[in-house]
Design a protein around this motif. Structure first.
Motif, PDB file in Angstrom:
ATOM      1  N   MET A  71     -31.850  49.722  25.680  1.00  0.00           N
ATOM      2  CA  MET A  71     -31.841  49.342  24.260  1.00  0.00           C
ATOM      3  C   MET A  71     -30.778  48.282  24.024  1.00  0.00           C
ATOM      4  O   MET A  71     -29.646  48.393  24.486  1.00  0.00           O
ATOM      5  N   ASP A  72     -31.133  47.215  23.298  1.00  0.00           N
ATOM      6  CA  ASP A  72     -30.202  46.141  22.978  1.00  0.00           C
ATOM      7  C   ASP A  72     -29.138  46.649  22.004  1.00  0.00           C
ATOM      8  O   ASP A  72     -29.458  47.203  20.952  1.00  0.00           O
ATOM      9  N   ALA A 122     -27.389  45.068  20.051  1.00  0.00           N
ATOM     10  CA  ALA A 122     -27.456  44.377  18.762  1.00  0.00           C
ATOM     11  C   ALA A 122     -28.351  45.117  17.774  1.00  0.00           C
ATOM     12  O   ALA A 122     -28.241  44.937  16.562  1.00  0.00           O
ATOM     13  N   GLN A 123     -29.244  45.961  18.312  1.00  0.00           N
ATOM     14  CA  GLN A 123     -30.148  46.734  17.444  1.00  0.00           C
ATOM     15  C   GLN A 123     -29.468  47.959  16.850  1.00  0.00           C
ATOM     16  O   GLN A 123     -30.006  48.582  15.938  1.00  0.00           O
ATOM     17  N   ILE A 124     -28.306  48.327  17.388  1.00  0.00           N
ATOM     18  CA  ILE A 124     -27.613  49.522  16.928  1.00  0.00           C
ATOM     19  C   ILE A 124     -26.721  49.165  15.745  1.00  0.00           C
ATOM     20  O   ILE A 124     -25.672  48.550  15.902  1.00  0.00           O
ATOM     21  N   THR A 125     -27.151  49.516  14.555  1.00  0.00           N
ATOM     22  CA  THR A 125     -26.415  49.190  13.332  1.00  0.00           C
ATOM     23  C   THR A 125     -25.729  50.443  12.788  1.00  0.00           C
ATOM     24  O   THR A 125     -26.031  51.569  13.205  1.00  0.00           O
ATOM     25  N   LEU A 127     -28.342  52.699  11.279  1.00  0.00           N
ATOM     26  CA  LEU A 127     -29.083  53.466  12.262  1.00  0.00           C
ATOM     27  C   LEU A 127     -28.264  54.648  12.768  1.00  0.00           C
ATOM     28  O   LEU A 127     -28.774  55.776  12.881  1.00  0.00           O
ATOM     29  N   SER A 132     -36.136  54.816  16.872  1.00  0.00           N
ATOM     30  CA  SER A 132     -35.001  53.909  16.678  1.00  0.00           C
ATOM     31  C   SER A 132     -34.974  52.784  17.711  1.00  0.00           C
ATOM     32  O   SER A 132     -34.138  51.889  17.630  1.00  0.00           O
ATOM     33  N   GLY A 133     -35.890  52.835  18.685  1.00  0.00           N
ATOM     34  CA  GLY A 133     -35.971  51.764  19.684  1.00  0.00           C
ATOM     35  C   GLY A 133     -35.464  52.146  21.056  1.00  0.00           C
ATOM     36  O   GLY A 133     -35.450  51.315  21.969  1.00  0.00           O
ATOM     37  N   ASP A 173     -46.480  53.205  14.544  1.00  0.00           N
ATOM     38  CA  ASP A 173     -45.759  52.107  15.169  1.00  0.00           C
ATOM     39  C   ASP A 173     -46.354  51.694  16.516  1.00  0.00           C
ATOM     40  O   ASP A 173     -46.327  50.522  16.887  1.00  0.00           O
TER      41      ASP A 173
END
Length: 254
Positions: free
Chosen positions: A1-2, A4-7, A10, A42-43, A252
């Motif tokens: 998982m990138d 940058a996707q973890i906010t 989230l 969540s990816g 999804d």
């Protein structure tokens, strides 16, 4: 998982998911039915979702186990042999899942969760009475417990309920005692699975650590409410949240 996707948003959502999962898992089982789909949505990849779920789930089951031992609902002598057999079964299952194609897991995991959710929906709530054991203590310890442990290593959702159901239906224990023992066994299988996933590098640490905190809070709350809440209503809540996440996951994917 990138990364940058973890906010922050989230992480906050997953913290709340973990807290609810820890609470429900301690009270009625099935927390993984919520946390695993949430991680995938969540990816997080399928294998990493299973590994990260083990990381956060370990803290919840550890908290519940500690509470059960401190309250003397179970004793170390009573569960140590069962925990070892559960541990070995989970290590076998967690090792096997590493060799399954990740693309296949995208379909296998929701199917497994669907069937476990249906089990939660239709299975009767065990009664709180002692009855005559249907299997011997040795067969229960050396066959039934490792089998459930292996399932936990492979997938996991619903394991605590399977341990509880096995104790009630096969060993004739009352539901309170069986639930307390199930917490210790689930802790053992989570630790075993976590070791394998750690060795395979299939853990998203930033998410797992945040969810661990949520699990601690949820399990602590659940341990204090375990003997005063009707598990039937909690099962309904687990099923509703489970199917809600599966619908979103299916939307999804397709």
């Amino acid at each position: 998982m990138d990364l940058a996707q973890i906010t922050i948003e989230l992480l906050l959502i997953l913290f709340i998911v973990a807290m609810v999962a820890g609470l429900l898992d301690t009270l009625a089982g099935g927390g993984g039915l919520i946390s695993v789909p949430a991680l995938i949505l969540s990816g997080v990849g399928p294998l990493a979702a299973l590994g990260t779920n083990k990381l956060q789930g370990c803290m919840g089951t550890a908290t519940a186990t500690l509470m059960m031992l401190r309250a003397r609902r179970v004793t170390w002598h009573q569960v140590k042999g069962l925990m070892l057999c559960a541990f070995l079964g989970a290590m076998l299952g967690a090792t096997a899942i590493q060799f399954i194609n990740t693309e296949h897991l995208n379909y296998v995991i929701p199917i497994v969760i669907l069937f476990i959710g249906l089990y939660f929906l239709v299975s009767p709530t065990p009664v709180n009475v002692n009855s005559k054991p249907l299997v011997s203590k040795k067969r229960y310890q050396y066959l039934i417990i490792p089998t459930v442990g292996c399932y936990d290593g492979l997938f996991g959702p619903g394991t605590g309920s399977f341990f509880t159901l096995a104790g009630v239906s096969l060993r004739g224990k009352d539901i309170i005692t069986s639930t307390a023992i199930a917490k210790t066994l689930n802790f053992s299988t989570n630790i075993a699975s976590l070791i394998i996933f750690l060795m395979a590098g299939k853990i998203v640490w930033s998410i797992g650590l945040v969810m661990m905190l949520g699990q601690i809070i949820g399990a602590w709350l659940g341990s204090h409410c375990l003997f005063s809440i009707n598990p039937k209503y909690l099962r309904i809540l687990v099923v509703i949240m489970c199917f809600g996440m599966l619908i979103k996951y299916s939307y999804d994917m397709f």
